[in-house]
Design an enzyme around this catalytic site. Structure first.
Site, PDB file in Angstrom:
ATOM      1  N   CYS A  33      11.021  28.246  22.483  1.00  0.00           N
ATOM      2  CA  CYS A  33       9.740  27.304  22.847  1.00  0.00           C
ATOM      3  C   CYS A  33      10.141  25.978  22.765  1.00  0.00           C
ATOM      4  CB  CYS A  33       8.736  27.699  21.559  1.00  0.00           C
ATOM      5  SG  CYS A  33       9.140  26.976  20.055  1.00  0.00           S
ATOM      6  N   GLU A  61      15.439  26.144  14.143  1.00  0.00           N
ATOM      7  CA  GLU A  61      15.640  24.531  14.879  1.00  0.00           C
ATOM      8  C   GLU A  61      16.556  24.018  13.959  1.00  0.00           C
ATOM      9  OE1 GLU A  61      11.891  22.680  15.354  1.00  0.00           O
ATOM     10  OE2 GLU A  61      11.018  23.330  13.898  1.00  0.00           O
ATOM     11  N   HIS A  78       8.491  13.784  22.054  1.00  0.00           N
ATOM     12  CA  HIS A  78       6.978  14.202  22.281  1.00  0.00           C
ATOM     13  C   HIS A  78       6.009  13.620  23.425  1.00  0.00           C
ATOM     14  CE1 HIS A  78       8.338  16.067  18.424  1.00  0.00           C
ATOM     15  NE2 HIS A  78       7.545  17.194  19.049  1.00  0.00           N
ATOM     16  N   ASN A 111      14.637  22.057  21.042  1.00  0.00           N
ATOM     17  CA  ASN A 111      14.633  20.552  20.981  1.00  0.00           C
ATOM     18  C   ASN A 111      15.316  19.868  19.938  1.00  0.00           C
ATOM     19  OD1 ASN A 111      13.020  20.745  23.214  1.00  0.00           O
ATOM     20  ND2 ASN A 111      11.138  20.553  22.335  1.00  0.00           N
ATOM     21  N   ASP A 112      14.747  20.560  18.848  1.00  0.00           N
ATOM     22  CA  ASP A 112      15.706  20.174  17.537  1.00  0.00           C
ATOM     23  C   ASP A 112      16.701  20.881  17.136  1.00  0.00           C
ATOM     24  OD1 ASP A 112      13.732  17.984  16.404  1.00  0.00           O
ATOM     25  OD2 ASP A 112      12.262  19.622  16.126  1.00  0.00           O
TER      26      ASP A 112
HETATM   27  C1  PEP Z   1      11.582  22.309  19.261  1.00  0.00           C
HETATM   28  O1  PEP Z   1      12.030  21.495  18.383  1.00  0.00           O
HETATM   29  O2  PEP Z   1      12.222  22.736  20.068  1.00  0.00           O
HETATM   30  C2  PEP Z   1      10.101  22.413  19.218  1.00  0.00           C
HETATM   31  C3  PEP Z   1       9.456  23.474  19.979  1.00  0.00           C
HETATM   32  O3  PEP Z   1       9.330  21.705  18.375  1.00  0.00           O
HETATM   33  P1  PEP Z   1       8.948  20.199  18.584  1.00  0.00           P
HETATM   34  O4  PEP Z   1       9.159  19.828  19.907  1.00  0.00           O
HETATM   35  O5  PEP Z   1       7.526  20.233  18.509  1.00  0.00           O
HETATM   36  O6  PEP Z   1       9.838  19.671  17.569  1.00  0.00           O
HETATM   37 MG    MG Z   2      11.037  20.892  16.625  1.00  0.00          MG
END
Ligand code: PEP
Ligand code: MG
Length: 593
Positions: free
Chosen positions: A513, A442, A200, A465-466
Site C-alpha cells: 500500500c 513497514e 503525506h 514508504n516507511d
Molecule cells: C507506508 O509507509 O508505505 C504507508 C502506506 O503508510 P504512510 O504513508 O501513511 O506512512
Molecule cells: Mg507508513
C-alpha cells in the site's frame, strides 16, 4: 533548480509528485519575501501610518502572549521561554525607529517600511558567522511575518480560505493538514521548495488529483504573486511565462492524456490479470469517507488502506467513537461487499495534531508514532477500536496496525481489541467477531520476524514508504537526500521477497500500500515478486490495471529473479522500467525538456 528554457521563459525542475498539467497565476503562500506594494503617503497622513504600526505591535504582542500561554500549559516554561525572545524582537527599539524613520523620510506606507527594515535586519543576522545568531534570524522572521500579517489584515494561515480566483499555490512547504482542505475549485496545482514523493502532502495531492511538484529548492523566493506559470506534474517542470510553443506542446500532451484516459476507462470493470492469467487485487488508498466515490469511479476492488488519521486532522478536538463509527460505516456500506482495510491511527511523523500538543521530538519518524502512540494512549485507541468493530457489522471491514516492530506490540494491541469486543458483547452492540486483523510491514524488524507475525495475523500490507525510509535510513520528507530514496534498492527487494515468502508459507496474503505500488516502473517487479494485492490512490488504479493486463507474469518473474541476484538498484529499475514501457508505451508519454 532553475533550468535553461525557451526564450522569455524561466524553467525550474523539482520532484513531480502528482500527475497533471495546469497553468495559471501564482499565489505565494507565506512568502518569505512577500511583495508588499510601496504606496506614497501624503505628509498629513504619516501619523496615521505610525499609529497603525503601534496598533499592529500591540495586536502582535497579544497574539504572542496567547501562544506563549498555550505552550506554557502544554509543554512547560522552558519551551514557552522562546517567546520571550519573540517579545524582545517585537519591541526592539532599533527596528521600530528604523520603520518610523523610513515612513517619515520616504513618505511611504507602514507595511512597506516595516517589510524593508525587517528584511535588512534578517539579512544581516542570517549572514553572521554564529549559529546561535543565525537561528535568531528565524525568530525575527516569525515575529515580523506576524506583524506584517496584522498590518495587511491577513491572519496567518487564512490566505487559502479566501482565494478569489483559481491559482497555483507556491509555498516553502505545505503541511498535510493545509493540503487536506485545499479547495480543488480554486487550487489548480501547487509547488513547494521542500518535500519528497512519499511525504503525506504529496500523497494527498495525488488523492485530490491536484498536479503538484515538490523539492523546488527556493522557488517560493524566486516567483511573485500574479506571474503566469505552467506546472507539469508528470515531469516536475515549472515554467514561468511559457512561450506559445511550450503551451502548444503541452496542449498536445493534454490531448494525448485525454485519449489515454478513454482507453483506461475501458478496463474499469475488468480484472487486473496478466497476459498469462495471474490476477492481482487492485485496491485504493483513501483518507476520507467521501473518497469512496473515487474508489468506485476508478474501478478499485475495495480499499486497501484507509488512513484514519485524517478523521483526526483538520479539527480542533478528537473525534468521538460515534463520529468515527459513522464515518467508517459510511465507507463500509458504500463499498460492500468489497473489502475495506482500516488502518488504525498513524499519528506522528509529518502527521501532527496541533491540539494534542505532543512534545517536540528530535526524530519524529523514530518517535512516538502510530501504534506506539496508540498503546500509550489506550483511551484514544479503544475509542477507535470500538468504532471499527461496530462498523465491521455493516460491511466487509478488515483492520491493520501501522508500524508494528515486534510481537509485543501486536499482542498488546490485540489484547485491547479483545477487551473492546468483550465490552461490546456486554453492551449487546453488534460487530463482526471474525473481522480479519493484519499488520503493516513497514519497519525492517517486522520483516525479520515476518514468519512469527504471519502466524498471528490474517494478512500483511507492505508500507513501502516507511520500509524504504527505515531500511535505507533516508528521511522520506527530505528532498536533499531524495536521490537516495530508492525503491529498487536490492535490500528493499529482498525485504519484500522475504515478507512474501513468510506470508505465503503461512497461508496469508500480502499487499503493497506504499507509493511503490503506484509506480508504473515498479509494477513488473512487484508482479514478479509475487504480491497478491496493490493498493494505490484511486485515480491511479486504471493505469496500473492497464499495465498489468499487458504484462506477462512469467517475464516479470524472470525480472524478479534477476533483481534478487543483482547488486545495482539502478540496473534493476532500468530493466523493470523497460519491461513496463515495452508493454504499455503510451502510459509513459511526457514532454522531454
Ligand atoms: C507506508 O509507509 O508505505 C504507508 C502506506 O503508510 P504512510 O504513508 O501513511 O506512512
Ligand atoms: Mg507508513
Amino acid at each position: 533548480m532553475a533550468m535553461a528554457a525557451k526564450q522569455g521563459e524561466k524553467a525550474f525542475r523539482g520532484i513531480p509528485v502528482s500527475n497533471g498539467v495546469c497553468r495559471g497565476k501564482v499565489f505565494i503562500l507565506n512568502h518569505r519575501h512577500v511583495t508588499i506594494p510601496r504606496e506614497d503617503v501624503p505628509e498629513e497622513k504619516l501619523s496615521v501610518e505610525i499609529d497603525r504600526l503601534e496598533e499592529a505591535l500591540i495586536q502582535t504582542r497579544k497574539q504572542i502572549l496567547e501562544v506563549q500561554r498555550l505552550v506554557n500549559e502544554a509543554l512547560g516554561a522552558d519551551q514557552a521561554n522562546i517567546f520571550e525572545a519573540h517579545l524582545l524582537v517585537l519591541d526592539d527599539p532599533s527596528l521600530i525607529d528604523g520603520v518610523t524613520r523610513q515612513i517619515q523620510n520616504e513618505k511611504v506606507n507602514v507595511a512597506y517600511a516595516y517589510h524593508c527594515v525587517a528584511e535588512k535586519f534578517i539579512e544581516t543576522l542570517s549572514k553572521v558567522d554564529d549559529e546561535y545568531l543565525r537561528e535568531r534570524a528565524k525568530d525575527l522572521r516569525d515575529v515580523t511575518n506576524r506583524v506584517l500579517s496584522n498590518l495587511l489584515g491577513r491572519p496567518l494561515g487564512n490566505e487559502l480560505q479566501n482565494l478569489r480566483e483559481p491559482c497555483i499555490i507556491i509555498s516553502e512547504d505545505l503541511t498535510p493538514s493545509v493540503t487536506a482542505v485545499l479547495d480543488k475549485k480554486m487550487v489548480l496545482g501547487f509547488a513547494t521548495d521542500v518535500g519528497s514523493k512519499t511525504s503525506h502532502t504529496a500523497i494527498l495531492a495525488r488523492s485530490l488529483q491536484i498536479p503538484a511538484i515538490v523539492g523546488l529548492k527556493d522557488v517560493s523566493q524566486q516567483l511573485q504573486n500574479g506571474q503566469f506559470i505552467l506546472l507539469d506534474g508528470f515531469t516536475g517542470h515549472l515554467i514561468v511565462n511559457p512561450s506559445d510553443q511550450t503551451l502548444f506542446e503541452y496542449g498536445q500532451l493534454v490531448r494525448r492524456q485525454v485519449s489515454l484516459q478513454e482507453h483506461l476507462r475501458e478496463v474499469k470493470d475488468l480484472s487486473a490479470t496478466s497476459l498469462d492469467g495471474i490476477t492481482l487485487i487492485l485496491s485504493a488508498n483513501v483518507e476520507q469517507p467521501s473518497d469512496t466515490e473515487a474508489v468506485q469511479a476508478f474501478g478499485a476492488q475495495g480499499v486497501g488502506l484507509f488512513r484514519t488519521e485524517y478523521l483526526f486532522i483538520s479539527r480542533t478536538t478528537l473525534p468521538s467513537e460515534e463520529e468515527q463509527y459513522q464515518a467508517l460505516k459510511q465507507v463500509a456500506v458504500a463499498l460492500k461487499p468489497n473489502p475495506v482495510v482500516i488502518r488504525t491511527l498513524d499519528l506522528g511523523g509529518d502527521k501532527l495534531l496541533s491540539h494534542l500538543q505532543l512534545p517536540p521530538e528530535m526524530n519524529p519518524s523514530l518517535g512516538m508514532r502510530a501504534i506506539r502512540y496508540c498503546l500509550q494512549e489506550p483511551g484514544i485507541f479503544r475509542r477507535q477500536l470500538r468504532a471499527i468493530l461496530r462498523a465491521s457489522a455493516e460491511g466487509n471491514l478488515k483492520m491493520m496496525y501501522p508500524m508494528i516492530s515486534g510481537l509485543g506490540e501486536l499482542n498488546q494491541a490485540n489484547t485491547l481489541l479483545e477487551e473492546c469486543k468483550a465490552e461490546l458483547r456486554r453492551e449487546k452492540i453488534p460487530f463482526n467477531p471474525d473481522m480479519e486483523v493484519g499488520v503493516m510491514i513497514e519497519v525492517p524488524s517486522a520483516v525479520m520476524i515476518a514468519e512469527a507475525l504471519a502466524q498471528k495475523v490474517a494478512f500483511f500490507s507492505l508500507g513501502t514508504n516507511d520500509l524504504i525510509q527505515y531500511t535505507l535510513a533516508v528521511d522520506r520528507m527530505n528532498e536533499r537526500i531524495a536521490h537516495l530514496y530508492e525503491p529498487t534498492h536490492p535490500a528493499i527487494l529482498r525485504m519484500i521477497k522475504k515478507t512474501i515468502e513468510a506470508a505465503h508459507k503461512h497461508g496469508i496474503w500480502v499487499g503493497v500500500c506504499g507509493e511503490m505500488a503506484a509506480d508504473l516502473n515498479s509494477t513488473p517487479l512487484l508482479l514478479g515478486l509475487g504480491v497478491d494485492e496493490l493498493s494505490v490512490t484511486p485515480s491511479q488504479v486504471p493505469e496500473i490495471k492497464f499495465l498489468i493486463r499487458r504484462l506477462k507474469a512469467s517475464e516479470s518473474r524472470e525480472l524478479a529473479a534477476f533483481a534478487l541476484a543483482c547488486d545495482s538498484g539502478e540496473e534493476i529499475l532500468k530493466r523493470s522500467r523497460a519491461l513496463a514501457r515495452q508493454a504499455a508505451p503510451n502510459l509513459f508519454e511526457e514532454i522531454e525538456k
